[in-house]
Design an enzyme around this catalytic site. Sequence first.
Site, PDB file in Angstrom:
ATOM      1  N   HIS A   1      46.638  20.969  32.788  1.00 15.24           N
ATOM      2  CA  HIS A   1      46.120  20.435  31.521  1.00 15.24           C
ATOM      3  C   HIS A   1      46.147  21.495  30.424  1.00 15.24           C
ATOM      4  O   HIS A   1      46.297  21.178  29.244  1.00 15.24           O
ATOM      5  CB  HIS A   1      44.675  19.911  31.704  1.00 15.24           C
ATOM      6  CG  HIS A   1      44.611  18.649  32.505  1.00 15.24           C
ATOM      7  ND1 HIS A   1      43.493  18.263  33.211  1.00 15.24           N
ATOM      8  CD2 HIS A   1      45.535  17.680  32.717  1.00 15.24           C
ATOM      9  CE1 HIS A   1      43.732  17.113  33.822  1.00 15.24           C
ATOM     10  NE2 HIS A   1      44.958  16.745  33.538  1.00 15.24           N
TER      11      HIS A   1
ATOM     12  N   GLU B   1      34.237  25.775  50.391  1.00 15.31           N
ATOM     13  CA  GLU B   1      35.073  24.762  49.726  1.00 15.31           C
ATOM     14  C   GLU B   1      34.418  24.250  48.443  1.00 15.31           C
ATOM     15  O   GLU B   1      35.099  24.050  47.428  1.00 15.31           O
ATOM     16  CB  GLU B   1      35.358  23.627  50.727  1.00 15.31           C
ATOM     17  CG  GLU B   1      36.247  24.121  51.884  1.00 15.31           C
ATOM     18  CD  GLU B   1      35.788  23.674  53.270  1.00 15.31           C
ATOM     19  OE1 GLU B   1      35.059  22.667  53.359  1.00 15.31           O
ATOM     20  OE2 GLU B   1      36.151  24.338  54.256  1.00 15.31           O
TER      21      GLU B   1
ATOM     22  N   ARG C   1      43.765  21.101  36.479  1.00 14.68           N
ATOM     23  CA  ARG C   1      43.180  21.639  35.243  1.00 14.68           C
ATOM     24  C   ARG C   1      44.091  22.706  34.614  1.00 14.68           C
ATOM     25  O   ARG C   1      44.227  22.762  33.384  1.00 14.68           O
ATOM     26  CB  ARG C   1      41.794  22.228  35.516  1.00 14.68           C
ATOM     27  CG  ARG C   1      40.719  21.178  35.708  1.00 14.68           C
ATOM     28  CD  ARG C   1      40.393  20.475  34.381  1.00 14.68           C
ATOM     29  NE  ARG C   1      39.339  19.493  34.555  1.00 14.68           N
ATOM     30  CZ  ARG C   1      39.539  18.182  34.685  1.00 14.68           C
ATOM     31  NH1 ARG C   1      40.776  17.685  34.643  1.00 14.68           N
ATOM     32  NH2 ARG C   1      38.522  17.365  34.841  1.00 14.68           N
TER      33      ARG C   1
ATOM     34  N   ARG D   1      40.116  20.805  53.167  1.00 17.02           N
ATOM     35  CA  ARG D   1      39.169  20.652  52.058  1.00 17.02           C
ATOM     36  C   ARG D   1      39.345  21.752  51.016  1.00 17.02           C
ATOM     37  O   ARG D   1      39.138  21.521  49.820  1.00 17.02           O
ATOM     38  CB  ARG D   1      37.730  20.666  52.598  1.00 17.02           C
ATOM     39  CG  ARG D   1      37.329  19.341  53.262  1.00 17.02           C
ATOM     40  CD  ARG D   1      35.984  19.473  53.970  1.00 17.02           C
ATOM     41  NE  ARG D   1      34.983  20.137  53.194  1.00 17.02           N
ATOM     42  CZ  ARG D   1      33.909  19.547  52.641  1.00 17.02           C
ATOM     43  NH1 ARG D   1      33.727  18.256  52.771  1.00 17.02           N
ATOM     44  NH2 ARG D   1      33.030  20.265  51.980  1.00 17.02           N
ATOM     45  N   SER D   2      39.731  22.942  51.450  1.00 21.77           N
ATOM     46  CA  SER D   2      40.048  23.996  50.480  1.00 21.77           C
ATOM     47  C   SER D   2      41.206  23.515  49.606  1.00 21.77           C
ATOM     48  O   SER D   2      41.262  23.809  48.404  1.00 21.77           O
ATOM     49  CB  SER D   2      40.447  25.288  51.189  1.00 21.77           C
ATOM     50  OG  SER D   2      39.507  25.636  52.171  1.00 21.77           O
TER      51      SER D   2
ATOM     52  N   SER E   1      32.079  24.212  54.469  1.00 25.26           N
ATOM     53  CA  SER E   1      31.700  23.387  53.306  1.00 25.26           C
ATOM     54  C   SER E   1      31.290  24.234  52.098  1.00 25.26           C
ATOM     55  O   SER E   1      31.701  23.951  50.963  1.00 25.26           O
ATOM     56  CB  SER E   1      30.550  22.445  53.668  1.00 25.26           C
ATOM     57  OG  SER E   1      30.970  21.538  54.650  1.00 25.26           O
TER      58      SER E   1
ATOM     59  N   SER F   1      42.001  30.509  51.263  1.00 24.75           N
ATOM     60  CA  SER F   1      41.748  30.204  52.676  1.00 24.75           C
ATOM     61  C   SER F   1      40.443  30.878  53.076  1.00 24.75           C
ATOM     62  O   SER F   1      40.355  32.114  53.062  1.00 24.75           O
ATOM     63  CB  SER F   1      42.898  30.727  53.549  1.00 24.75           C
ATOM     64  OG  SER F   1      42.564  30.597  54.921  1.00 24.75           O
ATOM     65  N   GLY F   2      39.449  30.072  53.404  1.00 28.68           N
ATOM     66  CA  GLY F   2      38.162  30.632  53.803  1.00 28.68           C
ATOM     67  C   GLY F   2      38.320  31.620  54.944  1.00 28.68           C
ATOM     68  O   GLY F   2      37.800  32.736  54.899  1.00 28.68           O
ATOM     69  N   SER F   3      39.063  31.218  55.961  1.00 31.43           N
ATOM     70  CA  SER F   3      39.251  32.068  57.137  1.00 31.43           C
ATOM     71  C   SER F   3      40.237  33.195  56.879  1.00 31.43           C
ATOM     72  O   SER F   3      40.158  34.251  57.511  1.00 31.43           O
ATOM     73  CB  SER F   3      39.768  31.217  58.301  1.00 31.43           C
ATOM     74  OG  SER F   3      41.015  30.626  57.946  1.00 31.43           O
ATOM     75  N   GLY F   4      41.182  32.952  55.990  1.00 31.39           N
ATOM     76  CA  GLY F   4      42.244  33.941  55.751  1.00 31.39           C
ATOM     77  C   GLY F   4      43.256  33.974  56.875  1.00 31.39           C
ATOM     78  O   GLY F   4      44.076  34.906  56.949  1.00 31.39           O
ATOM     79  N   THR F   5      43.220  32.972  57.760  1.00 31.32           N
ATOM     80  CA  THR F   5      44.135  32.974  58.919  1.00 31.32           C
ATOM     81  C   THR F   5      44.988  31.716  59.025  1.00 31.32           C
ATOM     82  O   THR F   5      45.824  31.627  59.930  1.00 31.32           O
ATOM     83  CB  THR F   5      43.337  33.111  60.238  1.00 31.32           C
ATOM     84  OG1 THR F   5      42.414  32.023  60.326  1.00 31.32           O
ATOM     85  CG2 THR F   5      42.584  34.428  60.313  1.00 31.32           C
ATOM     86  N   THR F   6      44.775  30.741  58.168  1.00 37.88           N
ATOM     87  CA  THR F   6      45.545  29.483  58.272  1.00 37.88           C
ATOM     88  C   THR F   6      47.034  29.813  58.130  1.00 37.88           C
ATOM     89  O   THR F   6      47.459  30.401  57.125  1.00 37.88           O
ATOM     90  CB  THR F   6      45.062  28.481  57.211  1.00 37.88           C
ATOM     91  OG1 THR F   6      43.668  28.264  57.420  1.00 37.88           O
ATOM     92  CG2 THR F   6      45.804  27.156  57.316  1.00 37.88           C
TER      93      THR F   6
ATOM     94  N   ASP G   1      36.764  25.819  38.436  1.00 36.03           N
ATOM     95  CA  ASP G   1      36.390  25.125  37.191  1.00 36.03           C
ATOM     96  C   ASP G   1      35.851  26.134  36.172  1.00 36.03           C
ATOM     97  O   ASP G   1      36.093  25.988  34.962  1.00 36.03           O
ATOM     98  CB  ASP G   1      35.343  24.036  37.466  1.00 36.03           C
ATOM     99  CG  ASP G   1      35.981  22.690  37.781  1.00 36.03           C
ATOM    100  OD1 ASP G   1      37.228  22.580  37.694  1.00 36.03           O
ATOM    101  OD2 ASP G   1      35.249  21.745  38.121  1.00 36.03           O
TER     102      ASP G   1
END
Length: 196
Positions: A72, A163, A69, A58-59, A160, A98-103, A171
């Site tokens: 664009h 993300e 964007r 989802r990130s 969530s 990466s929310g976790s910073g570990t992916t 934006d």
Amino acid sequence: MEIKNISEQQIANDIRANLEMILVENTWLLKQMDFNEVAALVNYIGAANHIFIIAAGRSGFAMRSAAMRLMHLGLKVYFVGETTTPAIIKGDLLIAASGSGTTSTIVKAAQKAKEVNAMVVAISTQGRSLLSDFSDHLILIPAAGKQDFERNRSGQYAGSLFEQFLLLLMDSVFQSLWKVEGIPAAELWERHANLE
Ligand SMILES: O=C([C@H](O)CO)[C@H](O)[C@H](O)COP(=O)(O)O
């Protein structure tokens, strides 16, 4: 999935309450942010020859929206993993969210980017992580971690809040870049996909 015996009105009320909770959480997060960290991203973007973006799940959806964007605006942007994404080299920028910073794919991409002397900006809920070790700059979004099952910082499931906020933040970055560039919306629209 079995839908329990609940009236349409109850569901409607519940969905409304959830949406209010989501908006409150995002507004709370806005107040926790250090926007100087975000301002630095604009300088990194301005200095880069090419911008590479990586994020998963989802990130990844949020950052794909951001990539579109930036394209664009006329920037040369690539989303890592797409078949037409070239090699990253010195002078380029990797934005790694990466929310976790570990992916692992994201950490590896940041490591590779540093090996070739490209710049790396990380966006994460974690101040220190495997990802931050390979980053020149970190934007901290102090949202709940995706495995904070106690839900201390958010009533929402998993990552969530991170993300959602990632999408809104990017934006906002786009809006600033657009204002600085002063490009009319009609000109941006010429780059909008016409094969969709
Ligand atoms: O899709 C995701 C998951 O549903 C958590 O809410 C995450 O975006 C995906 O797992 C990537 O995680 P991070 O690299 O920690 O952002």
